[in-house]
Design a protein around this motif. Structure first.
Motif, PDB file in Angstrom:
ATOM      1  N   LEU A 113       8.447  -6.112 -11.017  1.00 28.16           N
ATOM      2  CA  LEU A 113       8.585  -7.194 -11.669  1.00 28.16           C
ATOM      3  C   LEU A 113       9.358  -7.111 -13.114  1.00 28.16           C
ATOM      4  O   LEU A 113      10.267  -7.821 -13.437  1.00 28.16           O
ATOM      5  CB  LEU A 113       7.491  -7.859 -11.926  1.00 28.16           C
ATOM      6  N   GLU A 114       9.155  -6.290 -14.043  1.00 29.64           N
ATOM      7  CA  GLU A 114       9.700  -6.041 -15.204  1.00 29.64           C
ATOM      8  C   GLU A 114      10.806  -5.546 -15.071  1.00 29.64           C
ATOM      9  O   GLU A 114      11.701  -6.235 -15.687  1.00 29.64           O
ATOM     10  CB  GLU A 114       8.714  -5.001 -15.828  1.00 29.64           C
ATOM     11  N   SER A 115      11.294  -4.617 -14.029  1.00 27.80           N
ATOM     12  CA  SER A 115      12.719  -4.151 -13.738  1.00 27.80           C
ATOM     13  C   SER A 115      13.406  -5.320 -13.273  1.00 27.80           C
ATOM     14  O   SER A 115      14.472  -5.313 -13.782  1.00 27.80           O
ATOM     15  CB  SER A 115      12.478  -3.011 -12.883  1.00 27.80           C
ATOM     16  N   PHE A 116      13.009  -6.078 -12.567  1.00 30.88           N
ATOM     17  CA  PHE A 116      13.651  -7.088 -12.130  1.00 30.88           C
ATOM     18  C   PHE A 116      14.196  -8.174 -13.057  1.00 30.88           C
ATOM     19  O   PHE A 116      15.301  -8.834 -13.149  1.00 30.88           O
ATOM     20  CB  PHE A 116      12.941  -8.050 -10.943  1.00 30.88           C
ATOM     21  N   LEU A 117      13.053  -8.590 -13.836  1.00 33.83           N
ATOM     22  CA  LEU A 117      13.418  -9.435 -14.975  1.00 33.83           C
ATOM     23  C   LEU A 117      14.478  -8.854 -16.079  1.00 33.83           C
ATOM     24  O   LEU A 117      15.115  -9.582 -16.588  1.00 33.83           O
ATOM     25  CB  LEU A 117      12.011  -9.765 -15.638  1.00 33.83           C
ATOM     26  N   ARG A 118      14.247  -7.689 -16.272  1.00 28.20           N
ATOM     27  CA  ARG A 118      15.058  -6.961 -17.229  1.00 28.20           C
ATOM     28  C   ARG A 118      16.621  -6.802 -16.603  1.00 28.20           C
ATOM     29  O   ARG A 118      17.657  -7.288 -17.212  1.00 28.20           O
ATOM     30  CB  ARG A 118      14.916  -5.689 -17.630  1.00 28.20           C
ATOM     31  N   GLU A 119      16.786  -6.243 -15.291  1.00 28.70           N
ATOM     32  CA  GLU A 119      17.921  -6.275 -14.624  1.00 28.70           C
ATOM     33  C   GLU A 119      18.568  -7.848 -14.495  1.00 28.70           C
ATOM     34  O   GLU A 119      19.987  -7.446 -14.585  1.00 28.70           O
ATOM     35  CB  GLU A 119      17.833  -5.569 -13.304  1.00 28.70           C
ATOM     36  N   HIS A 120      17.998  -8.668 -14.472  1.00 27.94           N
ATOM     37  CA  HIS A 120      18.599  -9.918 -14.178  1.00 27.94           C
ATOM     38  C   HIS A 120      18.668 -10.795 -15.567  1.00 27.94           C
ATOM     39  O   HIS A 120      19.175 -11.912 -15.631  1.00 27.94           O
ATOM     40  CB  HIS A 120      17.993 -10.746 -13.083  1.00 27.94           C
ATOM     41  N   GLY A 121      18.237 -10.258 -16.668  1.00 34.30           N
ATOM     42  CA  GLY A 121      18.514 -10.760 -17.875  1.00 34.30           C
ATOM     43  C   GLY A 121      17.568 -12.062 -17.830  1.00 34.30           C
ATOM     44  O   GLY A 121      17.921 -13.003 -18.867  1.00 34.30           O
TER      45      GLY A 121
END
Length: 190
Positions: A113-121
């Motif tokens: 989840l955290e990676s997804f949120l960061r990667e997609h800004g």
């Protein structure tokens, strides 16, 4: 609190909307918010409609499901009929809504989840779930709790509505901006 806008990448995160939470006694003698299903369905519908309009700023819908490692849990991974999503919260069949599985109480431990949120800004996260979300912060962003699209259960001597109200009040302003389903639907303009 500033008004809701969708000028930055946003995500609706649905947590633990699974059949096991319909168990009549496992989680407690009662559940809060009789409008939970209706409100969560409305949010999902308007977020999907907003995504269909292909907005200039991305909107994501993310599903988090729990799969317990504890054999006695209603959410144990072997209980496939219990860990499946509730009918009103099934992820889109086209694969456009990421699904993450967790085995801890936090949606950020052991998931992407955290990676997804960061990667997609993503800078604005809307939480709507069957348990209340963890107190989190989004760097340079906003956490929104859609209070009437969440639910919790009675705990100890406290009825479910009291637990719900205290949980929402504890998160309000310090950890999240609290809005209603109606306010979010209106802000999306769908």
């Amino acid at each position: 609190m500033p008004p809701l806008t969708f000028t930055e990448p946003s995500a609706l995160v649905l947590i633990d909307n699974q059949f096991a939470f319909n168990h009549p006694t496992h989680w407690g003698p009662s559940r809060s918010n009789p409008s939970f299903e209706k409100n969560l369905s409305a949010l999902l519908k308007v977020f999907r409609a907003a995504r269909q309009r292909k907005p200039a700023v991305p909107i994501y819908i993310i599903h988090i499901f729990h799969s317990s490692l504890e054999p006695g849990s209603q959410l144990h991974h072997s209980k496939t009929d219990q860990i499946k999503p509730l009918d009103f919260a099934v992820p889109a069949s086209d694969g456009s809504e990421p699904v993450f599985w967790k085995s801890a109480n936090s949606s950020f431990i052991g998931t992407g989840l955290e990676s997804f949120l960061r990667e997609h800004g993503v800078r604005q996260v809307f939480f709507a779930d069957g348990s209340l979300p963890e107190g989190i912060r989004i760097e340079r962003g906003r956490v929104v709790l859609v209070a009437d699209a969440t639910a919790t259960f009675a705990k100890g001597e406290f009825d479910a509505e009291t637990v719900h109200a205290v949980s929402v009040a504890s998160l309000s302003e310090e950890f999240a901006d609290v809005f209603t389903t109606e306010a979010v639907v209106e802000a999306l303009g769908v």
